[in-house]
Design an enzyme around this catalytic site. Structure first.
Site, short mmCIF file in Angstrom:
data_model
loop_
_atom_site.label_atom_id
_atom_site.label_comp_id
_atom_site.label_asym_id
_atom_site.label_seq_id
_atom_site.Cartn_x
_atom_site.Cartn_y
_atom_site.Cartn_z
N GLU A 1 0.89 -1.16 0.00
CA GLU A 1 0.00 0.00 0.00
C GLU A 1 0.92 1.20 0.00
O GLU A 1 1.16 1.84 1.02
CB GLU A 1 -0.92 -0.03 1.22
CG GLU A 1 -2.23 0.71 1.03
CD GLU A 1 -2.10 2.21 1.24
OE1 GLU A 1 -1.27 2.83 0.53
OE2 GLU A 1 -2.81 2.75 2.07
N GLU B 1 4.54 8.47 -3.93
CA GLU B 1 5.27 8.05 -2.73
C GLU B 1 6.41 7.10 -3.07
O GLU B 1 6.96 6.43 -2.19
CB GLU B 1 4.31 7.39 -1.74
CG GLU B 1 3.34 8.36 -1.09
CD GLU B 1 2.51 7.72 -0.01
OE1 GLU B 1 2.68 6.50 0.24
OE2 GLU B 1 1.68 8.42 0.59
#
Length: 685
Positions: free
Chosen positions: A144, A153
């Site tokens: 995730e 990210e």
């Protein structure tokens, strides 16, 4: 050991670096984290659980032991799902030590410590083999690592490294695939966040500098709750396009890529904005899908799941080119290892310079570095401009000497256009000064406004050529302001300039009022709500860590949130809790205000919203909070240009709506720091 944290200083308008203990950053990050939002996201959790169960079953069907690698485990929830589904061992990687500690506590509390190993490292530092972090490579990869832009990210480099070093060839991955979607639209509302538009003042037209009009703008994504942008606010020029997919069960590359999608324009208009989101397919068949699509893409919008950790993206095209209905267009998305950018081209274009993927947009005019997107929207707000122009018109005289105090403001330009004798503007930022110089030059006003690179306390009579200021004006707006009352820096500037002001000086705005309103949030409450259990797993150690982090802070504080993105209902009337008189100097002693907000509507009170309203003149005011009166059912319409302050109650309060219970408040304005200390409690009576 000490660490330094940046805090806005209202008295100086600067960002101060305050020395704190080494635990401060950790506690602040945990206290302000949105882990509760993720844990409350049942749709996300359910889809992950289904995908994990299916992946474990496929590996078991091959007669293999199930070895799981969970990158970015957070609370350890997905690892516990994997073990519950039958995984033999799970390596849970978490680089942030406080979260790794929380995951360890949660795993132990749920009885999984014998099968789940928490590894407090970045995944690229994990080792495999005898004596390593992992005994053997994994055959199930769970991650995730996504943000609103999917890859912001560092998901791609992490996957790339994992496939080369940490997982077996042909491993199962959950999620299995991600697909990015985009739609080309025309939208005056959204485009106003990207470019300075012409402004009409007293029949004259103020135009943006050519450098600003030609600039491609900032390359960073604009992430918002797109569900709160009404479809009436934009016109689709094409279909929703599947731009590209990433298969996570196969080797992933973080190298530059570009992808194009061809379509015929559905209608004519200006190609200005690309709306984008992504879906996760949790299994190879694509039967388990977690979608980030905005609510208006759902047949029944109210069934769309709410989440704040993943939103939707808005990309502004380098130019707003016109397209005609039926025209063949090519929408292109480019990506590097961390970001995306878009361009659109007509098939009729033959310019050889347009061949090949477009380069990443970057600001060349400096305006996009001076003004953020909400600020562009504020400068382009015609109603707001008319309010300020009307107020200025009522106070200006032919002999007016004006001084503007706000960052990158157009008020001094408006004052010049309205006929003030002399106009000065204080600019702390060299870049802001250069942008305003470009604006003045583009409108043949060079010399009409004198831009002074000085701080208020350093300004002298010589800087003003011996003149005294008769009109002191501000919006107020300062780039260092985080919370609504940080704009009180204007008051400190006015105080520092007292010796340069005429005795009968007009101060615009003449005052500011801090307003308070107790509300029930539709969804925002989730980011601070304890979870207790999540999908059957006990995650109370995370709740306890957040609570300790909040207690670690010196006091409970309000948080800045753009509430136009987060619907709420008013449960009380709004109250003018404190008023600040800008015609007078900042007082020497603290100012205290106490009162209560009777709960007159039925609902669950989650907290109190705080905002500033500015009285420009006796007849004209502007609000940085509510822009319309509260509706009959408590509906609230908030300014899109400024963030409001939100103070979350420690526990929600069930309001019966009879007005007997009330939210009591106490505010203390500290002149020495410019801060406002606050406390709220519910008085049931």
């Amino acid at each position: 050991m000490k660490t330094f944290c940046g805090r806005a200083n209202t008295t100086t308008g600067a960002l101060d670096w305050v020395e704190e203990s080494e635990e401060y950053d950790y506690h602040q990050e945990i206290a302000r984290s949105c882990y509760a939002d993720m844990l409350h996201d049942h749709d996300r959790n359910e889809k992950y659980c289904q995908g994990i169960q299916a992946a474990v079953a496929r590996v078991k069907a091959r007669g293999e032991d199930v070895i799981v690698l969970d990158i970015g485990t957070g609370t350890g929830l997905l690892s516990m799902m994997a073990v519950s589904a039958g995984a033999d061992v799970c390596y849970a990687v978490e680089v942030f030590k406080p979260m790794a500690d929380a995951a360890l506590s949660i795993v132990e509390k749920n009885g999984f410590s014998d099968k789940i190993k928490i590894i407090n490292k970045h995944s690229t530092d994990v080792t495999v083999g005898p004596g390593g972090d992992m005994q053997t490579k994994a055959n199930v990869l769970i991650t995730e690592l996504f943000d609103t832009e999917l890859i912001g990210e560092g998901a791609l480099p992490s996957y790339e490294h994992a496939h080369h070093n940490l997982v077996q060839e042909g491993c199962e991955a959950v999620p299995h695939r991600a697909t990015v979607y985009a739609q080309l639209v025309e939208s005056e509302l959204l485009w106003n966040w990207a470019r300075l538009q012409p402004v009409e003042v007293e029949g004259a037209r103020l135009v943006p500098p050519p450098e600003v009009s030609r600039c491609a703008g900032s390359h960073s994504v604009c992430d918002i709750q797109l569900s709160q942008v009404s479809p009436r606010s934009f016109s689709p020029l094409g279909p929703v396009c599947p731009m590209f997919s990433v298969a996570f069960s196969e080797p992933v590359s973080s190298a530059f890529r570009s992808h194009s999608y061809q379509f015929a324009a559905q209608s004519g208009g200006r190609a200005q904005v690309v709306l984008s989101w992504w879906d996760l397919e949790m299994d190879p068949s694509g039967s388990i899908v977690c979608s980030m699509a905005p609510s208006w893409m759902y047949p029944e919008p109210k069934t769309a799941p709410w989440r704040d950790h993943w939103m939707q993206s808005v990309y502004f095209l380098p130019v707003d080119g016109r397209v005609t209905e039926g025209e063949e267009l090519s929408l292109t998305v480019c990506r590097d290892d961390y970001s995306l950018w878009y361009s659109v081209r007509s098939h009729r274009q033959r310019d050889p310079q347009t061949v090949g993927p477009p380069s990443r947009p970057s600001c060349t005019c400096r305006a996009h570095l001076v003004w953020n997107r909400p600020r562009f929207g504020e400068l382009n707000d015609r109603w707001r401009t008319e309010s300020y122009v009307g107020a200025l018109r009522s106070v200006l005289r032919e002999d007016s000497v004006c001084l503007g105090i706000s960052d990158g403001s157009l008020l001094p330009v408006f004052a010049h256009m309205l006929g003030a004798q002399k106009v000065y503007s204080l600019e702390n930022s060299r870049m802001s000064k250069e942008v305003l110089e470009q604006l003045l030059e583009a409108n043949s006003m060079t010399g009409g406004v004198e831009l002074l690179k000085s701080r208020p306390e350093q300004l002298t009579s010589e800087d003003l050529e011996g003149r005294q200021i008769s009109v002191l004006m501000g919006e107020p707006y300062f780039t260092t302001s985080l919370l609504p009352w940080h704009s009180l820096y204007f008051w400190y500037c006015r105080t520092a300039l007292t010796g340069l002001l005429r005795p009968d000086v007009t101060v615009l705005p003449c005052s500011a009022t801090l307003h308070a309103l107790a509300v029930e949030f539709q969804d925002l409450w989730r980011i601070r709500a304890p979870c207790g259990t999540c999908e059957g797993f006990d995650v109370t150690p995370m709740d306890e860590m957040v609570q300790r982090s909040l207690e670690f802070q010196e006091s409970r504080e309000a948080e800045p949130h753009p509430l136009w993105e987060y619907p709420c209902r008013a449960l009380t009337q709004s109250a003018a809790a404190m008023t600040f008189d800008f015609t007078q100097c900042v007082p020497e002693n603290p100012v205290i205000s106490e009162g209560s907000l009777p709960l007159t509507r039925i609902g669950r009170c989650h907290g109190v919203v705080l905002w500033m309203e500015y009285q420009l003149t006796e007849d004209v005011s502007v609000s940085a909070g509510l822009v319309q009166p509260v509706g009959d059912q408590g509906e609230c319409e908030w300014s899109r240009h400024r963030k409001q302050g939100v103070y979350f109650l420690r526990s929600p309060w069930e309001s019966s709506g009879d007005g007997r219970a009330a939210v009591s408040y106490s505010f203390t304005f500290e002149p020495s720091s410019g801060d406002i200390k606050m406390d709220f409690s519910v008085d049931p009576q």
